[in-house]
Design a protein around this motif. Structure first.
Motif, PDB file in Angstrom:
ATOM      1  N   MET A 446       0.837  -1.198   0.000  1.00  0.00           N
ATOM      2  CA  MET A 446       0.000   0.000   0.000  1.00  0.00           C
ATOM      3  C   MET A 446       0.878   1.256   0.000  1.00  0.00           C
ATOM      4  O   MET A 446       0.567   2.246  -0.691  1.00  0.00           O
ATOM      5  CB  MET A 446      -0.909  -0.004   1.235  1.00  0.00           C
ATOM      6  CG  MET A 446      -1.964  -1.113   1.202  1.00  0.00           C
ATOM      7  SD  MET A 446      -2.942  -1.183   2.732  1.00  0.00           S
ATOM      8  CE  MET A 446      -3.710   0.427   2.672  1.00  0.00           C
ATOM      9  N   ALA A 447       1.956   1.247   0.775  1.00  0.00           N
ATOM     10  CA  ALA A 447       2.853   2.402   0.789  1.00  0.00           C
ATOM     11  C   ALA A 447       3.492   2.614  -0.571  1.00  0.00           C
ATOM     12  O   ALA A 447       3.651   3.751  -1.051  1.00  0.00           O
ATOM     13  CB  ALA A 447       3.925   2.208   1.871  1.00  0.00           C
ATOM     14  N   TRP A 448       3.875   1.485  -1.217  1.00  0.00           N
ATOM     15  CA  TRP A 448       4.492   1.609  -2.550  1.00  0.00           C
ATOM     16  C   TRP A 448       3.491   2.162  -3.559  1.00  0.00           C
ATOM     17  O   TRP A 448       3.843   2.998  -4.397  1.00  0.00           O
ATOM     18  CB  TRP A 448       4.994   0.230  -2.976  1.00  0.00           C
ATOM     19  CG  TRP A 448       5.609   0.240  -4.345  1.00  0.00           C
ATOM     20  CD1 TRP A 448       6.834   0.693  -4.705  1.00  0.00           C
ATOM     21  CD2 TRP A 448       4.980  -0.225  -5.537  1.00  0.00           C
ATOM     22  NE1 TRP A 448       7.036   0.537  -6.045  1.00  0.00           N
ATOM     23  CE2 TRP A 448       5.907  -0.019  -6.592  1.00  0.00           C
ATOM     24  CE3 TRP A 448       3.734  -0.789  -5.827  1.00  0.00           C
ATOM     25  CZ2 TRP A 448       5.617  -0.381  -7.908  1.00  0.00           C
ATOM     26  CZ3 TRP A 448       3.457  -1.132  -7.135  1.00  0.00           C
ATOM     27  CH2 TRP A 448       4.391  -0.933  -8.165  1.00  0.00           C
ATOM     28  N   ARG A 452       3.755   5.719  -5.646  1.00  0.00           N
ATOM     29  CA  ARG A 452       3.715   5.696  -7.117  1.00  0.00           C
ATOM     30  C   ARG A 452       2.662   6.680  -7.640  1.00  0.00           C
ATOM     31  O   ARG A 452       2.899   7.398  -8.630  1.00  0.00           O
ATOM     32  CB  ARG A 452       3.388   4.294  -7.588  1.00  0.00           C
ATOM     33  CG  ARG A 452       3.411   4.154  -9.109  1.00  0.00           C
ATOM     34  CD  ARG A 452       3.125   2.717  -9.489  1.00  0.00           C
ATOM     35  NE  ARG A 452       3.103   2.573 -10.929  1.00  0.00           N
ATOM     36  CZ  ARG A 452       2.822   1.457 -11.595  1.00  0.00           C
ATOM     37  NH1 ARG A 452       2.549   0.361 -10.889  1.00  0.00           N
ATOM     38  NH2 ARG A 452       2.829   1.419 -12.921  1.00  0.00           N
ATOM     39  N   GLN A 453       1.487   6.726  -7.000  1.00  0.00           N
ATOM     40  CA  GLN A 453       0.434   7.662  -7.425  1.00  0.00           C
ATOM     41  C   GLN A 453       0.875   9.108  -7.257  1.00  0.00           C
ATOM     42  O   GLN A 453       0.589   9.958  -8.090  1.00  0.00           O
ATOM     43  CB  GLN A 453      -0.853   7.394  -6.628  1.00  0.00           C
ATOM     44  CG  GLN A 453      -1.512   6.068  -6.953  1.00  0.00           C
ATOM     45  CD  GLN A 453      -2.706   5.793  -6.106  1.00  0.00           C
ATOM     46  OE1 GLN A 453      -3.076   6.615  -5.250  1.00  0.00           O
ATOM     47  NE2 GLN A 453      -3.359   4.624  -6.308  1.00  0.00           N
ATOM     48  N   MET A 454       1.604   9.389  -6.151  1.00  0.00           N
ATOM     49  CA  MET A 454       2.091  10.727  -5.911  1.00  0.00           C
ATOM     50  C   MET A 454       3.088  11.141  -6.978  1.00  0.00           C
ATOM     51  O   MET A 454       3.106  12.300  -7.453  1.00  0.00           O
ATOM     52  CB  MET A 454       2.706  10.824  -4.518  1.00  0.00           C
ATOM     53  CG  MET A 454       1.708  10.674  -3.384  1.00  0.00           C
ATOM     54  SD  MET A 454       2.493  10.685  -1.771  1.00  0.00           S
ATOM     55  CE  MET A 454       3.183  12.355  -1.791  1.00  0.00           C
ATOM     56  N   GLN A 455       3.931  10.221  -7.406  1.00  0.00           N
ATOM     57  CA  GLN A 455       4.919  10.534  -8.452  1.00  0.00           C
ATOM     58  C   GLN A 455       4.250  10.782  -9.802  1.00  0.00           C
ATOM     59  O   GLN A 455       4.681  11.634 -10.581  1.00  0.00           O
ATOM     60  CB  GLN A 455       5.930   9.376  -8.552  1.00  0.00           C
ATOM     61  CG  GLN A 455       6.854   9.258  -7.351  1.00  0.00           C
ATOM     62  CD  GLN A 455       7.762   8.072  -7.452  1.00  0.00           C
ATOM     63  OE1 GLN A 455       7.553   7.191  -8.311  1.00  0.00           O
ATOM     64  NE2 GLN A 455       8.753   8.008  -6.580  1.00  0.00           N
TER      65      GLN A 455
END
Length: 458
Positions: A446-448, A452-455
């Motif tokens: 979930m953290a990954w 990824r969405q933020m990037q």
């Protein structure tokens, strides 16, 4: 998919972990021996049979257990006896000389005579009539413990006196000397007593000593005069100790090593060996031998003993010295190296016998018999029981412990299958670990995904 496979490997790998168990039943042992008491007793004692040493898996004998007729476990202990038996006690009368004088006088009121029976001479005492004045009191006693040159080992003195008109309790000082000139204290002060109350009489007349003493003992009160006149004094002496009888086991596995003069053999069990006897096949053999042992076939050799051994014939008389003494060791693998410069042991194999002293097995006879000695288990854990007789007197121990018990022949319980450790599957524990691991991986995933969405937005 990969995550599910990883979780399955972790769960299955942990589920087959082997764990020893403490509360073993009769079926958890490979072999058993029936023990049938001949008399009723709270505690029984017997030497551990050789079959037990051959069947156990642990060097500390931790995989044996006692059961009663109902299959209940019984408390037990193992004791490794000393190599020598204690000397027998005997009573010996002691020559007694009273010491009279005033309360402030010196204690040296006696006469001496030297009687020479050898080059060194033997000192003896003769008591002469002593004229006591009105002020003289009994200051103590001089005891001649032994005569001649052989110094006995004295464990204690027993004083004898007539029943007094009134009770007393008195502290005594003991001093020892070989020449009646120089005196040294003997341990701490001792107390004697003779008390009566309500028809009961309490007498303490023993004086404990520390073994080998000088020829003379001076026994005087700590304060004042003697509270009682002695009739006699007896010494409890201890004779020479003797070697404890040992069991002998012939070795049938002796073989030559590739190296000249080296012989290898294996014991049939974890016997507590005290001596190895090497008997040459041919007379008039003299060799220098060195003995080694090790616990496992892969461990390094440890030197245990070295001696010159011989078997020679002189004027028809056979002279043998074939024993290699060792400190007690229960290794199974042994090596014997002999010096081959003088021909060694010849072409024929020697005979080898090992001498050993078995443990004493003592167990509480709780419940009905016959009792079962079960041994040989790969699932046993180390048990450290306390002494069954700790805190009890020597008299109580002799009264409570019986050796009158019949030992049967070994028989199979679970057989060799019990020697393999059992696998314990604790599904509940490892399921919890699996949930924790899965939750950790899920949080990481979930953290990954969040990162990824933020990037992608940037």
């Amino acid at each position: 998919m990969r995550l599910a496979c990883l979780l399955w490997v972790l769960l299955c790998g942990g589920a087959v972990a082997a764990e020893p168990r403490e509360a073993l039943e009769q079926g958890d042992f490979a072999w058993g021996i029936r023990l049938e008491p001949e008399v009723a007793s709270p505690i029984y004692q017997l030497p551990l049979p050789q079959a037990v040493y051959q069947g156990v898996t642990r060097a500390d004998l931790g995989d044996l257990q006692l059961f009663n007729g109902r299959g209940e476990r019984l408390p037990h202990e193992l004791q490794l006896p000393a190599k020598r038996l204690p000397g027998q006690e005997s009573l010996q009368s002691i020559v007694l000389f009273p010491l009279y004088g005033t309360r402030a006088a010196d204690l040296q009121r006696l006469s001496l005579r030297i009687r020479r029976e050898s080059a060194a001479g033997v000192l003896t005492l003769e008591q002469q009539q002593m004229h006591r004045t009105q002020d003289d009191v009994l200051r103590g006693y001089l005891l001649q413990l032994w005569q001649g040159e052989q110094r006995p080992v004295i464990r204690r003195l027993t004083l004898h006196w007539p029943e007094p008109a009134r009770g007393f309790m008195q502290r005594l000082k003991l001093e020892q000397s070989d020449d009646l000139i120089s005196w040294r204290a003997v341990g701490g002060d001792q107390v004697i007593a003779d008390l009566a109350y309500s028809g009961e009489r309490l007498v303490k007349a023993d004086i404990r000593l520390n073994g080998s003493l000088d020829r003379f003992i001076r026994l005087v009160p700590d304060k004042g005069e003697m509270a009682v006149e002695l009739d006699a004094v007896e010494a409890v002496t201890v004779g020479d100790s003797q070697e404890r009888p040992q069991q002998e086991t012939p070795i049938t596995t002796l073989r030559r090593d590739e190296q000249a003069g080296v012989y290898l053999f294996e014991l049939p069990g974890r016997l507590p060996v005290t001596r190895v006897n090497l008997i040459p096949a041919e007379s008039n053999t003299i060799v220098r031998a060195t003995l080694y042992s090790r616990a496992t076939a892969e461990a390094p050799w440890i030197r245990r003993s070295q001696a010159t051994l011989y078997r020679i014939l002189i004027d028809g008389t056979q002279l043998d010295q074939t024993a290699l003494a060792v400190e007690r060791v229960n290794d199974r693998f042994w090596k014997l190296a002999v010096d081959t410069s003088g021909g060694g042991l010849g072409e024929s194999l020697p005979r080898v016998k090992v001498s050993w002293i078995p443990h004493l097995l003592r167990f509480s006879a709780r419940g009905e018999g016959p009792f079962l000695l079960a041994y040989g288990s790969g699932s046993a854990v180390m048990d450290r029981p306390g002494s069954l007789l700790q805190g009890f007197s020597e008299t109580q121990r002799r009264q409570w412990v019986s050796e009158r018990i019949r030992v049967g022949q070994p028989f199979e319980l679970a057989g060799t299958a019990a020697l393999t450790p059992q696998r314990i599957y604790d599904w509940k524990q490892w399921s919890l670990w699996g949930v924790l691991i899965l939750a950790t991986l899920l949080l990481g995933w979930m953290a990954w995904m969040t990162l990824r969405q933020m990037q992608q937005r940037d």
